[in-house]
Scaffold this motif. Structure first.
Motif, short mmCIF file in Angstrom:
data_model
loop_
_atom_site.label_atom_id
_atom_site.label_comp_id
_atom_site.label_asym_id
_atom_site.label_seq_id
_atom_site.Cartn_x
_atom_site.Cartn_y
_atom_site.Cartn_z
N GLU A 97 -19.63 82.57 29.77
CA GLU A 97 -18.55 81.70 30.23
C GLU A 97 -18.44 80.43 29.40
O GLU A 97 -19.43 79.90 28.90
CB GLU A 97 -18.77 81.33 31.71
N ARG A 98 -17.21 79.96 29.27
CA ARG A 98 -16.94 78.72 28.54
C ARG A 98 -16.94 77.55 29.53
O ARG A 98 -16.14 77.53 30.48
CB ARG A 98 -15.60 78.81 27.81
N LEU A 99 -17.81 76.57 29.29
CA LEU A 99 -17.95 75.42 30.18
C LEU A 99 -17.48 74.16 29.47
O LEU A 99 -17.79 73.94 28.29
CB LEU A 99 -19.41 75.23 30.60
N VAL B 224 -20.33 75.52 25.25
CA VAL B 224 -20.16 74.31 26.06
C VAL B 224 -19.50 73.23 25.21
O VAL B 224 -19.93 72.97 24.09
CB VAL B 224 -21.50 73.78 26.60
N THR B 225 -18.45 72.63 25.74
CA THR B 225 -17.86 71.44 25.13
C THR B 225 -18.09 70.27 26.07
O THR B 225 -17.67 70.30 27.22
CB THR B 225 -16.35 71.61 24.89
N ASP C 44 -13.61 78.29 31.46
CA ASP C 44 -13.88 79.12 32.62
C ASP C 44 -14.24 78.24 33.81
O ASP C 44 -13.93 78.57 34.95
CB ASP C 44 -15.03 80.09 32.33
N ARG C 45 -14.90 77.13 33.52
CA ARG C 45 -15.27 76.18 34.57
C ARG C 45 -15.13 74.76 34.02
O ARG C 45 -15.46 74.49 32.87
CB ARG C 45 -16.71 76.38 35.06
N VAL C 46 -14.65 73.86 34.88
CA VAL C 46 -14.60 72.44 34.57
C VAL C 46 -15.67 71.75 35.41
O VAL C 46 -15.73 71.94 36.63
CB VAL C 46 -13.21 71.85 34.87
N LEU D 130 -9.83 68.62 41.65
CA LEU D 130 -9.50 69.48 42.79
C LEU D 130 -8.33 70.41 42.47
O LEU D 130 -8.33 71.58 42.87
CB LEU D 130 -9.17 68.61 44.01
N LYS D 131 -7.36 69.92 41.72
CA LYS D 131 -6.25 70.78 41.31
C LYS D 131 -6.76 71.91 40.42
O LYS D 131 -6.32 73.06 40.55
CB LYS D 131 -5.19 69.96 40.57
N ALA D 132 -7.68 71.59 39.52
CA ALA D 132 -8.25 72.62 38.66
C ALA D 132 -8.97 73.68 39.48
O ALA D 132 -8.85 74.88 39.23
CB ALA D 132 -9.21 71.99 37.65
N MET D 133 -9.72 73.22 40.50
CA MET D 133 -10.45 74.15 41.35
C MET D 133 -9.51 75.08 42.11
O MET D 133 -9.83 76.25 42.34
CB MET D 133 -11.31 73.37 42.36
N SER D 134 -8.35 74.57 42.49
CA SER D 134 -7.43 75.36 43.31
C SER D 134 -6.43 76.16 42.49
O SER D 134 -5.63 76.91 43.05
CB SER D 134 -6.67 74.44 44.28
N GLN D 135 -6.46 76.00 41.17
CA GLN D 135 -5.45 76.64 40.34
C GLN D 135 -6.06 77.58 39.30
O GLN D 135 -5.51 77.77 38.23
CB GLN D 135 -4.60 75.58 39.64
N GLY D 136 -7.21 78.16 39.62
CA GLY D 136 -7.73 79.21 38.75
C GLY D 136 -9.05 78.92 38.08
O GLY D 136 -9.66 79.83 37.51
N ASN D 137 -9.50 77.66 38.07
CA ASN D 137 -10.78 77.35 37.45
C ASN D 137 -11.89 77.41 38.48
O ASN D 137 -12.61 76.43 38.73
CB ASN D 137 -10.73 75.99 36.76
N ASP D 138 -12.04 78.57 39.12
CA ASP D 138 -13.08 78.76 40.14
C ASP D 138 -14.46 78.59 39.52
O ASP D 138 -14.68 78.88 38.34
CB ASP D 138 -12.96 80.14 40.76
N GLY D 139 -15.39 78.14 40.35
CA GLY D 139 -16.75 77.93 39.88
C GLY D 139 -16.97 76.55 39.31
O GLY D 139 -18.03 76.24 38.78
#
Length: 442
Positions: free
Chosen positions: A250-252, A272-273, A303-305, A319-328
């Motif tokens: 996964e890309r973090l 990781v960036t 893949d995750r923020v 929170l927007k990222a979590m709810s819009q496809g960036n699960d985890g």
């Protein structure tokens, strides 16, 4: 330096004398410009050796015994610590058992060890003025980077810039102040258990094995998590350890005010960036906020923020990222309880430029988060997981949750209310052994 009448110089005076000689030689060699760190250390060792050899020859010529090997080693170490290290702090930084250092002036030093023990430490400088100069030297090194390539940030420490926050070469975080206090002061937080995973924290008593397996599965299942707790309760260490359960493909992308997570690992997390917010420079421009970096991260195909510590308007973008496809995705938050974590997030959201209402904030949190994991201190000075909440919805201004693990004896988490069936199904699909649920004991 003029030697004493009997010609015998104390170790402390010899350190000052040799240090001045080495500093002068380095300044002449550099020609006014900065040297790469490795070259500066090599030359400092060379000049220190030459100065001590000259001192030994002078002693022999005068009919005196030269310094013993152990005394000469102590002098050399003290000189190098000041010239190419962190001065009087260096010996403390070299001790892996020391976790925090606090200095209220050059001679009022307090040390906290990883096991919770605290004690008074030795002076870190000859005077408060020398302490300020030591901090300025560290700031200069940080500004040029480890290789003096000029890729760091401008760091000044004076009456017009009395607060300094920087990352030392070993990853420690230093915060120093002057002129706004009676005496200059500094605090250093050391990175601990950089390569630890949750199983290592089980061995240290932070959590039990069934909860460890559930949280590892939660990371694999890409549940969105907030790691909450008070100051110095180990939120970053725990988040870093939990991240070890993330699959290596996964890309973090991490966003921090100061680099602390250090998730990049050639095997565990090769992709990781790491992004770091930037304050204004000396001209008052160039700032890059955490919120801007979260938005930038979303354009970099993560893949995750991961936000090191959420404490401002970046909460909305996270929170927007979590709810819009960036699960985890996950973050840490300062909170005195797992329930208060929701209040903190809502306060950040309503104070952001978007000015969300409490109702809108509660809805956004409920639609984004799955779990809140709270850490606390136990009476025996162990950092422990004390509570885990599962978000189940919202009602007006309130985020609704079940405390699936609650604080028990010694603040250690004990099973309380079972996770919902759909959450358990998701965890089992991510590899959680169903027998672990039986061992939890809900």
């Amino acid at each position: 330096m003029t030697p004493p009448p009997d010609g015998v110089m104390s170790e402390a005076d010899l350190v000052v004398d040799v240090r001045a000689q080495v500093a002068q030689a380095l300044a002449g060699h550099a020609g006014g410009g900065p040297l790469p760190a490795a070259e500066r250390r090599r030359l400092a060792e060379q000049y220190t050796g030459e100065a001590l050899d000259a001192h030994a020859r002078q002693a022999l010529d005068a009919g005196r015994a030269p310094l013993s090997a152990s005394a000469e080693a102590r002098v050399a170490r003290a000189v190098l610590d000041h010239v190419v290290g962190a001065g009087g702090l260096q010996q403390l930084l070299d001790n892996p058992e020391i976790e925090n250092v606090h200095a209220n002036g050059a001679d009022e030093v307090f040390i906290r060890y990883a096991g919770g023990k605290s004690e008074v430490g030795p002076p870190i400088a000859e005077s408060d003025e020398a302490m300020i100069e030591m901090v300025r030297a560290l700031a200069t090194e940080a500004a040029f980077g480890d290789d003096f390539s000029g890729h760091g940030e401008e760091r000044t420490f004076d009456r017009t810039n009395p607060v300094l926050d920087l990352r030392l070469r070993d990853g420690s975080r230093l915060c120093a102040i002057m002129s706004v206090a009676k005496r200059p002061a500094l605090s250093i937080r050391r990175p601990t258990m950089i390569n630890a995973d949750l199983d290592d924290l089980v061995a240290k008593g932070t959590l039990d094995e069934p909860l460890c397996r559930v949280l590892q599965a939660a990371m694999r299942a890409k549940l969105n998590i907030i790691f909450a707790g008070g100051t110095n309760t180990g939120k970053t260490t725990f988040a870093r350890a939990a991240a070890r359960a993330i699959p290596p493909h996964e890309r973090l992308i991490t966003i921090e005010d100061s680099y602390e997570l250090e998730l990049h690992d050639a095997v565990a997390h090769p992709n990781v960036t790491a992004l770091q917010a930037r304050r204004v420079n000396l001209e008052g421009v160039g700032a890059v906020s955490m919120a801007a970096l979260v938005r930038t991260a979303l354009r970099m195909d993560p893949d995750r923020v991961i936000v090191g510590e959420a404490r401002g308007d970046e909460v909305i973008d996270l929170l927007k990222a979590m709810s819009q496809g960036n699960d985890g995705s996950f973050a840490t938050v300062h909170a005195s309880s797992s329930a208060q974590a929701f209040t903190r997030l809502m306060m950040y959201a309503v104070q952001a430029p978007e000015r969300l209402t409490f109702e809108a904030s509660a809805m956004l949190i409920a639609e984004s988060l799955h779990l809140v994991v709270h850490l606390n201190w136990s009476p025996d000075k162990t950092r422990v997981v004390s509570s885990v909440r599962e978000v189940v919805g919202f009602d007006g201004r309130d985020v609704m949750s079940n405390e699936v693990w609650r604080p028990g004896h010694g603040q250690r988490a004990v099973p309380n209310t079972p996770l919902r069936t759909e959450t358990l199904d998701r965890l089992e699909a991510a590899g959680l052994d169903p027998r672990v649920i039986d061992r939890v004991g809900w």
